[in-house]
Design a protein around this motif. Structure first.
Motif, PDB file in Angstrom:
ATOM      1  N   HIS A  87       0.870  -1.186   0.000  1.00  0.00           N
ATOM      2  CA  HIS A  87       0.000   0.000   0.000  1.00  0.00           C
ATOM      3  C   HIS A  87       0.901   1.229   0.000  1.00  0.00           C
ATOM      4  O   HIS A  87       1.834   1.316   0.801  1.00  0.00           O
ATOM      5  CB  HIS A  87      -0.874  -0.019   1.257  1.00  0.00           C
ATOM      6  N   TYR A  88       0.606   2.174  -0.907  1.00  0.00           N
ATOM      7  CA  TYR A  88       1.418   3.377  -1.039  1.00  0.00           C
ATOM      8  C   TYR A  88       0.479   4.547  -1.277  1.00  0.00           C
ATOM      9  O   TYR A  88      -0.375   4.478  -2.158  1.00  0.00           O
ATOM     10  CB  TYR A  88       2.362   3.197  -2.237  1.00  0.00           C
ATOM     11  N   ALA A  89       0.629   5.624  -0.503  1.00  0.00           N
ATOM     12  CA  ALA A  89      -0.230   6.799  -0.683  1.00  0.00           C
ATOM     13  C   ALA A  89       0.576   8.074  -0.495  1.00  0.00           C
ATOM     14  O   ALA A  89       1.237   8.250   0.521  1.00  0.00           O
ATOM     15  CB  ALA A  89      -1.395   6.775   0.302  1.00  0.00           C
ATOM     16  N   GLU A  90       0.514   8.952  -1.511  1.00  0.00           N
ATOM     17  CA  GLU A  90       1.142  10.259  -1.437  1.00  0.00           C
ATOM     18  C   GLU A  90       0.097  11.295  -1.035  1.00  0.00           C
ATOM     19  O   GLU A  90      -1.024  11.274  -1.538  1.00  0.00           O
ATOM     20  CB  GLU A  90       1.704  10.660  -2.808  1.00  0.00           C
ATOM     21  N   ALA A  91       0.494  12.197  -0.170  1.00  0.00           N
ATOM     22  CA  ALA A  91      -0.388  13.285   0.252  1.00  0.00           C
ATOM     23  C   ALA A  91       0.320  14.601  -0.024  1.00  0.00           C
ATOM     24  O   ALA A  91       1.342  14.900   0.589  1.00  0.00           O
ATOM     25  CB  ALA A  91      -0.716  13.161   1.738  1.00  0.00           C
ATOM     26  N   PRO A  92      -0.194  15.376  -0.982  1.00  0.00           N
ATOM     27  CA  PRO A  92       0.465  16.648  -1.269  1.00  0.00           C
ATOM     28  C   PRO A  92       0.314  17.608  -0.104  1.00  0.00           C
ATOM     29  O   PRO A  92      -0.641  17.546   0.665  1.00  0.00           O
ATOM     30  CB  PRO A  92      -0.275  17.162  -2.498  1.00  0.00           C
ATOM     31  N   LEU A  93       1.277  18.487  -0.004  1.00  0.00           N
ATOM     32  CA  LEU A  93       1.203  19.534   1.004  1.00  0.00           C
ATOM     33  C   LEU A  93       0.176  20.569   0.576  1.00  0.00           C
ATOM     34  O   LEU A  93      -0.342  20.535  -0.533  1.00  0.00           O
ATOM     35  CB  LEU A  93       2.569  20.178   1.180  1.00  0.00           C
ATOM     36  N   ALA A  94      -0.083  21.508   1.388  1.00  0.00           N
ATOM     37  CA  ALA A  94      -1.100  22.518   1.110  1.00  0.00           C
ATOM     38  C   ALA A  94      -0.663  23.522   0.046  1.00  0.00           C
ATOM     39  O   ALA A  94      -1.299  24.538  -0.128  1.00  0.00           O
ATOM     40  CB  ALA A  94      -1.479  23.234   2.395  1.00  0.00           C
TER      41      ALA A  94
END
Length: 162
Positions: free
Chosen positions: A127-134
């Motif tokens: 499982h891999y998930a990227e979360a962009p910054l604001a």
């Protein structure tokens, strides 16, 4: 640092080395291919569920592009004897020759969570998930601030409120 931290660090070094070379077989080898429903979420698109979707995403010809992905600040949790959860920061930079929208290199920071399973050959992602910054919010605000005041006046005259 713990042995787990050191092993996941070595895993991330190998994974990002494969990404930077865009060596899809090497990237795939660092995933648990026995997982029926792996998940891959890149920041720029919808989640990819399952091998067909992940391989289609990875299968785009990126041979003309250059990329540099780096990672830092690993925090790792041993969820069970054979499952680890990694959280870290990364930065991606890319250059796509001939790209009309981005004729120069571009990139950005992301936060990443990976779930890894311990296999005989070592740790493998499931499982891999990227979360962009604001920064996307900052970009939107910059675009909104660049609007000519005359447009706001025209919209207000038409009764448009926002």
């Amino acid at each position: 640092m713990s042995v787990l931290h050191d092993r996941i660090s070595a895993y991330l070094d190998a994974y990002f080395e494969a990404w930077n070379a865009y060596d899809v077989p090497a990237m795939r080898a660092l995933w648990d291919e026995s997982e029926d429903n792996p998940v891959y979420l890149a920041e720029e698109c919808a989640p990819h569920h399952g091998w067909d979707a992940i391989l289609a995403y990875w299968g785009v010809d990126r041979s003309q592009s250059e990329r540099l992905l780096t990672w830092r600040d690993l925090s790792v949790t041993h969820a069970s004897t054979d499952v680890a959860i990694a959280f870290f920061h990364a930065n991606w930079s890319t250059y796509i020759p001939g790209n009309r929208l981005y004729p120069r290199p571009f990139g950005g920071p992301v936060r990443i969570t990976m779930v890894l399973r311990k296999k005989a050959e070592g740790w493998r992602a499931i499982h891999y998930a990227e979360a962009p910054l604001a920064s996307i919010i900052q970009l939107r605000e910059a675009h909104e601030a660049a609007v000519d005041p005359a447009l706001h006046e025209r919209l207000a005259a038409k009764g448009i409120r926002y």
